[in-house]
Scaffold this motif. Structure first.
Motif, PDB file in Angstrom:
ATOM      1  N   VAL A   1      11.677   1.187   4.647  1.00  0.00           N
ATOM      2  CA  VAL A   1      10.629   1.412   3.489  1.00  0.00           C
ATOM      3  C   VAL A   1      10.533   2.798   3.192  1.00  0.00           C
ATOM      4  CG1 VAL A   1       8.513   0.698   2.561  1.00  0.00           C
ATOM      5  CG2 VAL A   1       9.310  -0.850   3.901  1.00  0.00           C
ATOM      6  N   MET A   2      10.360   3.617   4.119  1.00  0.00           N
ATOM      7  CA  MET A   2      10.098   5.172   3.882  1.00  0.00           C
ATOM      8  C   MET A   2      11.379   5.794   3.263  1.00  0.00           C
ATOM      9  SD  MET A   2       6.792   5.217   4.426  1.00  0.00           S
ATOM     10  CE  MET A   2       6.648   6.883   4.088  1.00  0.00           C
TER      11      MET A   2
ATOM     12  N   ALA B   1      14.380   8.216  -1.046  1.00  0.00           N
ATOM     13  CA  ALA B   1      15.380   7.950  -2.082  1.00  0.00           C
ATOM     14  C   ALA B   1      15.134   7.947  -3.591  1.00  0.00           C
ATOM     15  CB  ALA B   1      16.458   6.938  -1.899  1.00  0.00           C
ATOM     16  N   ARG B   2      14.014   7.288  -3.875  1.00  0.00           N
ATOM     17  CA  ARG B   2      13.518   7.131  -5.193  1.00  0.00           C
ATOM     18  C   ARG B   2      12.740   8.521  -5.683  1.00  0.00           C
ATOM     19  NH1 ARG B   2      15.311   3.296  -3.629  1.00  0.00           N
ATOM     20  NH2 ARG B   2      17.242   4.193  -4.561  1.00  0.00           N
ATOM     21  N   ALA B   3      12.320   9.471  -4.710  1.00  0.00           N
ATOM     22  CA  ALA B   3      11.704  10.413  -5.092  1.00  0.00           C
ATOM     23  C   ALA B   3      12.750  11.516  -5.239  1.00  0.00           C
ATOM     24  CB  ALA B   3      10.862  11.076  -3.858  1.00  0.00           C
TER      25      ALA B   3
ATOM     26  N   GLU C   1       0.770  -1.263   0.090  1.00  0.00           N
ATOM     27  CA  GLU C   1      -0.117   0.004  -0.111  1.00  0.00           C
ATOM     28  C   GLU C   1       0.988   1.170  -0.109  1.00  0.00           C
ATOM     29  OE1 GLU C   1      -3.159   2.192  -0.199  1.00  0.00           O
ATOM     30  OE2 GLU C   1      -3.227   0.017  -0.420  1.00  0.00           O
ATOM     31  N   LEU C   2       1.782   1.412   0.681  1.00  0.00           N
ATOM     32  CA  LEU C   2       2.682   2.533   0.733  1.00  0.00           C
ATOM     33  C   LEU C   2       3.671   2.623  -0.434  1.00  0.00           C
ATOM     34  CD1 LEU C   2       4.449   1.956   4.266  1.00  0.00           C
ATOM     35  CD2 LEU C   2       3.211   3.810   3.681  1.00  0.00           C
ATOM     36  N   CYS C   3       3.797   1.566  -1.244  1.00  0.00           N
ATOM     37  CA  CYS C   3       4.648   1.778  -2.398  1.00  0.00           C
ATOM     38  C   CYS C   3       3.590   2.054  -3.471  1.00  0.00           C
ATOM     39  CB  CYS C   3       5.303   0.527  -2.828  1.00  0.00           C
ATOM     40  SG  CYS C   3       6.871   0.326  -1.444  1.00  0.00           S
ATOM     41  N   GLY C   4       2.261   2.350  -3.323  1.00  0.00           N
ATOM     42  CA  GLY C   4       1.231   2.698  -4.413  1.00  0.00           C
ATOM     43  C   GLY C   4       0.297   1.543  -4.711  1.00  0.00           C
TER      44      GLY C   4
ATOM     45  N   VAL D   1      16.200  14.832  -9.395  1.00  0.00           N
ATOM     46  CA  VAL D   1      17.388  15.099  -9.760  1.00  0.00           C
ATOM     47  C   VAL D   1      17.347  14.912 -11.390  1.00  0.00           C
ATOM     48  CG1 VAL D   1      19.767  14.689 -10.099  1.00  0.00           C
ATOM     49  CG2 VAL D   1      18.637  14.764  -7.518  1.00  0.00           C
ATOM     50  N   ALA D   2      16.540  13.891 -11.910  1.00  0.00           N
ATOM     51  CA  ALA D   2      16.432  13.729 -13.193  1.00  0.00           C
ATOM     52  C   ALA D   2      15.637  14.512 -13.911  1.00  0.00           C
ATOM     53  CB  ALA D   2      15.891  12.032 -13.329  1.00  0.00           C
TER      54      ALA D   2
END
Length: 65
Positions: A51-52, A57-59, A13-16, A64-65
């Motif tokens: 997990v958070m 880190a992904r965000a 759920e946290l991962c979408g 940056v990209a």
């Protein structure tokens, strides 16, 4: 660091709202470095803080990209 453990349904759920198969793929893809679960009585739990941090880190990579 908080030590709260969360089950796979909460992680998904946290991962979408990802599927269990997507979670399995993430765990088995070394390039993603997804946090490994803690196994207790044959059930998988994740440290919520890990997990958070992974999601944060992904965000950051995306910004940056």
């Amino acid at each position: 660091m908080e030590r709260k453990l969360i089950p796979s349904a909460t992680v998904r759920e946290l991962c979408g709202g990802i599927s269990d198969m997507s979670l399995w793929r993430w765990l088995n893809n070394p390039a993603l470095s997804f946090p490994k679960p803690v196994v207790i009585s044959r059930r998988r739990y994740w440290r919520e803080a890990e997990v958070m941090a992974w999601l944060d880190a992904r965000a950051e990579e995306r910004e940056v990209a």
